[in-house]
Scaffold this motif. Structure first.
Motif, PDB file in Angstrom:
ATOM      1  N   UNK A 292       0.859  -1.185   0.000  1.00 46.01           N
ATOM      2  CA  UNK A 292       0.000   0.000   0.000  1.00 46.01           C
ATOM      3  C   UNK A 292       0.897   1.237   0.000  1.00 46.01           C
ATOM      4  N   UNK A 293       0.807   2.010  -1.083  1.00 46.93           N
ATOM      5  CA  UNK A 293       1.655   3.190  -1.218  1.00 46.93           C
ATOM      6  C   UNK A 293       0.841   4.476  -1.340  1.00 46.93           C
ATOM      7  N   UNK A 294      -0.448   4.419  -1.045  1.00 42.01           N
ATOM      8  CA  UNK A 294      -1.285   5.594  -1.194  1.00 42.01           C
ATOM      9  C   UNK A 294      -1.106   6.599  -0.074  1.00 42.01           C
ATOM     10  N   UNK A 295      -1.773   7.736  -0.210  1.00 44.78           N
ATOM     11  CA  UNK A 295      -1.746   8.751   0.829  1.00 44.78           C
ATOM     12  C   UNK A 295      -2.555   8.269   2.036  1.00 44.78           C
ATOM     13  N   UNK A 296      -2.299   8.869   3.234  1.00 43.31           N
ATOM     14  CA  UNK A 296      -2.972   8.488   4.477  1.00 43.31           C
ATOM     15  C   UNK A 296      -2.803   6.989   4.738  1.00 43.31           C
ATOM     16  N   UNK A 297      -1.588   6.488   4.518  1.00 49.76           N
ATOM     17  CA  UNK A 297      -1.362   5.050   4.594  1.00 49.76           C
ATOM     18  C   UNK A 297      -1.753   4.468   5.949  1.00 49.76           C
ATOM     19  N   UNK A 298      -1.449   5.188   7.027  1.00 48.51           N
ATOM     20  CA  UNK A 298      -1.734   4.669   8.365  1.00 48.51           C
ATOM     21  C   UNK A 298      -3.238   4.565   8.625  1.00 48.51           C
ATOM     22  N   UNK A 299      -4.036   5.283   7.859  1.00 53.23           N
ATOM     23  CA  UNK A 299      -5.488   5.185   7.963  1.00 53.23           C
ATOM     24  C   UNK A 299      -6.068   4.248   6.905  1.00 53.23           C
ATOM     25  N   UNK A 300      -5.506   4.297   5.719  1.00 55.30           N
ATOM     26  CA  UNK A 300      -6.046   3.512   4.600  1.00 55.30           C
ATOM     27  C   UNK A 300      -5.913   2.014   4.830  1.00 55.30           C
ATOM     28  N   UNK A 301      -4.761   1.572   5.359  1.00 56.10           N
ATOM     29  CA  UNK A 301      -4.528   0.134   5.512  1.00 56.10           C
ATOM     30  C   UNK A 301      -5.569  -0.515   6.417  1.00 56.10           C
ATOM     31  N   UNK A 302      -5.773  -0.015   7.653  1.00 58.21           N
ATOM     32  CA  UNK A 302      -6.805  -0.660   8.487  1.00 58.21           C
ATOM     33  C   UNK A 302      -8.221  -0.464   7.951  1.00 58.21           C
ATOM     34  N   UNK A 303      -8.498   0.700   7.356  1.00 61.63           N
ATOM     35  CA  UNK A 303      -9.846   0.943   6.820  1.00 61.63           C
ATOM     36  C   UNK A 303     -10.147  -0.014   5.667  1.00 61.63           C
ATOM     37  N   UNK A 304      -9.176  -0.181   4.760  1.00 62.06           N
ATOM     38  CA  UNK A 304      -9.381  -1.089   3.635  1.00 62.06           C
ATOM     39  C   UNK A 304      -9.517  -2.532   4.111  1.00 62.06           C
ATOM     40  N   UNK A 305      -8.770  -2.886   5.160  1.00 63.35           N
ATOM     41  CA  UNK A 305      -8.860  -4.247   5.694  1.00 63.35           C
ATOM     42  C   UNK A 305     -10.261  -4.513   6.228  1.00 63.35           C
ATOM     43  N   UNK A 306     -10.820  -3.558   6.969  1.00 69.08           N
ATOM     44  CA  UNK A 306     -12.165  -3.709   7.522  1.00 69.08           C
ATOM     45  C   UNK A 306     -13.196  -3.817   6.401  1.00 69.08           C
ATOM     46  N   UNK A 307     -13.099  -2.918   5.417  1.00 66.14           N
ATOM     47  CA  UNK A 307     -14.053  -2.939   4.298  1.00 66.14           C
ATOM     48  C   UNK A 307     -13.949  -4.247   3.530  1.00 66.14           C
ATOM     49  N   UNK A 308     -12.705  -4.714   3.315  1.00 66.92           N
ATOM     50  CA  UNK A 308     -12.518  -5.960   2.572  1.00 66.92           C
ATOM     51  C   UNK A 308     -13.101  -7.149   3.340  1.00 66.92           C
ATOM     52  N   UNK A 309     -12.942  -7.168   4.659  1.00 70.69           N
ATOM     53  CA  UNK A 309     -13.493  -8.260   5.462  1.00 70.69           C
ATOM     54  C   UNK A 309     -15.020  -8.249   5.432  1.00 70.69           C
ATOM     55  N   UNK A 310     -15.614  -7.050   5.447  1.00 69.43           N
ATOM     56  CA  UNK A 310     -17.069  -6.961   5.326  1.00 69.43           C
ATOM     57  C   UNK A 310     -17.515  -7.515   3.976  1.00 69.43           C
ATOM     58  N   UNK A 311     -16.784  -7.124   2.924  1.00 66.14           N
ATOM     59  CA  UNK A 311     -17.121  -7.594   1.578  1.00 66.14           C
ATOM     60  C   UNK A 311     -16.951  -9.106   1.468  1.00 66.14           C
ATOM     61  N   UNK A 312     -15.890  -9.651   2.081  1.00 62.79           N
ATOM     62  CA  UNK A 312     -15.674 -11.104   2.037  1.00 62.79           C
ATOM     63  C   UNK A 312     -16.802 -11.850   2.744  1.00 62.79           C
ATOM     64  N   UNK A 313     -17.243 -11.321   3.873  1.00 67.54           N
ATOM     65  CA  UNK A 313     -18.337 -11.963   4.599  1.00 67.54           C
ATOM     66  C   UNK A 313     -19.622 -11.904   3.792  1.00 67.54           C
ATOM     67  N   UNK A 314     -19.887 -10.760   3.203  1.00 69.71           N
ATOM     68  CA  UNK A 314     -21.124 -10.614   2.434  1.00 69.71           C
ATOM     69  C   UNK A 314     -21.080 -11.410   1.133  1.00 69.71           C
ATOM     70  N   UNK A 315     -19.893 -11.443   0.473  1.00 68.99           N
ATOM     71  CA  UNK A 315     -19.778 -12.166  -0.795  1.00 68.99           C
ATOM     72  C   UNK A 315     -19.560 -13.664  -0.590  1.00 68.99           C
ATOM     73  N   UNK A 316     -19.124 -14.045   0.621  1.00 69.46           N
ATOM     74  CA  UNK A 316     -18.946 -15.457   0.927  1.00 69.46           C
ATOM     75  C   UNK A 316     -17.681 -16.063   0.367  1.00 69.46           C
TER      76      UNK A 316
END
Length: 297
Positions: free
Chosen positions: A129-153
């Motif tokens: 992850x090389x984007x801006x706000x890295x310290x915020x983006x990494x955990x936020x993206x992880x949470x969103x991805x886990x929600x998506x994985x649970x919903x998508x199965x």
């Protein structure tokens, strides 16, 4: 440009004047060496700098490039939707013009689709992850991805990578669902996964972007979460609504038993509210599922 190309590469360009030609050159060189017939659709999203002028100036050097200029800023999702709808190729590739993605590897993505007809989309899964706000983006993206994985199965290594290739014939029904912003990549991923289309993930390196990021952490993160919920509600509403409905009904029943043990033939108001709320949400879930299953795409 007269022959129908096999691959269409959609390249959104917004205020990329200092590096857009370098990116175009990198893409065209890789595609020329690959042997695939292609068109590069460079879409200027109403840039306020010299991006469009530099694309037009360089156009004679790149005979496979087609320039599309918007008269107002529509967002990267709008660019990708219109570019994909107008694509002449069987395979559509999305990428960015900010030097972050290894666009020299685009032929690899196309080759995977070409060799395996069972795969409908190939996503460049970023290993860093090389984007801006890295310290915020990494955990936020992880949470969103886990929600998506649970919903998508299923497991999703990279939910919102901007580098991907897919079959236009498969994606066509879902293009109208694309929102105007960055969450369009999330939408196309969940559209495929929710409809049992195979998605292959190819690990890629992700570089630091050139120029200024257009990503707004708070607003874009909110839109990502909202879009994940919206897409799963669109394709599988029971996954979202039925769990809370069942929990509320069970809590209401348990509370009703407790009320009657404590005071025979008595139900508290909150017990009735909890139980009825669960029934209402469950009924809404069933109705939404009926609408989804009866909808013709």
């Amino acid at each position: 440009m007269d022959a129908t190309p096999y691959v269409t590469i959609v390249l959104p360009c917004y205020n990329e004047q200092d590096h857009v030609i370098d990116e175009v050159e990198r893409i065209c060189r890789a595609m020329d060496d690959s042997g695939y017939t292609y068109e590069l659709v460079a879409v200027d999203d109403c840039s306020t700098d010299e991006t469009l002028a530099r694309l037009k100036e360089a156009a004679p050097r790149f005979p496979h490039m087609r320039i599309r200029a918007f008269h107002r800023n529509g967002g990267s999702g709008t660019v990708r939707r219109i570019g994909s709808q107008e694509a002449r190729g069987e395979i559509v590739v999305w990428t960015d013009a900010d030097m972050t993605y290894p666009n020299e590897r685009i032929p690899e993505l196309v080759q995977i689709l070409d060799k395996d007809p069972g795969i409908d989309q190939v996503v460049g899964a970023r290993t860093t992850e090389e984007g801006s706000h890295k310290f915020l983006r990494v955990p936020a993206k992880w949470v969103i991805r886990k929600i998506a994985e649970w919903l998508a199965g299923q497991r999703i290594p990279d939910l919102n990578s901007g580098l991907r290739a897919f079959r236009k014939s498969v994606a066509r029904p879902y293009l109208r669902l694309l929102p105007p912003g960055f969450s369009c990549v999330t939408t196309i991923t969940l559209s495929f996964l929710s409809n049992q289309h195979d998605v292959h993930y190819l690990p890629i390196e992700y570089s630091k972007r050139a120029g200024k990021s257009k990503f707004s952490f708070v607003s874009d993160a909110y839109r990502y979460i909202l879009q994940v919920l919206r897409m799963v509600m669109y394709f599988n509403p029971l996954k979202v609504l039925m769990p809370p409905a069942i929990w509320l009904v069970c809590i209401g029943l348990a509370k009703g038993v407790y009320d009657n043990v404590k005071t025979p033939f008595y139900l508290a108001n909150n017990t009735i509210i909890i139980f009825v709320t669960g029934l209402l949400i469950g009924s809404l879930a069933l109705l939404a599922d009926l609408i989804v299953r009866s909808r013709s795409e």
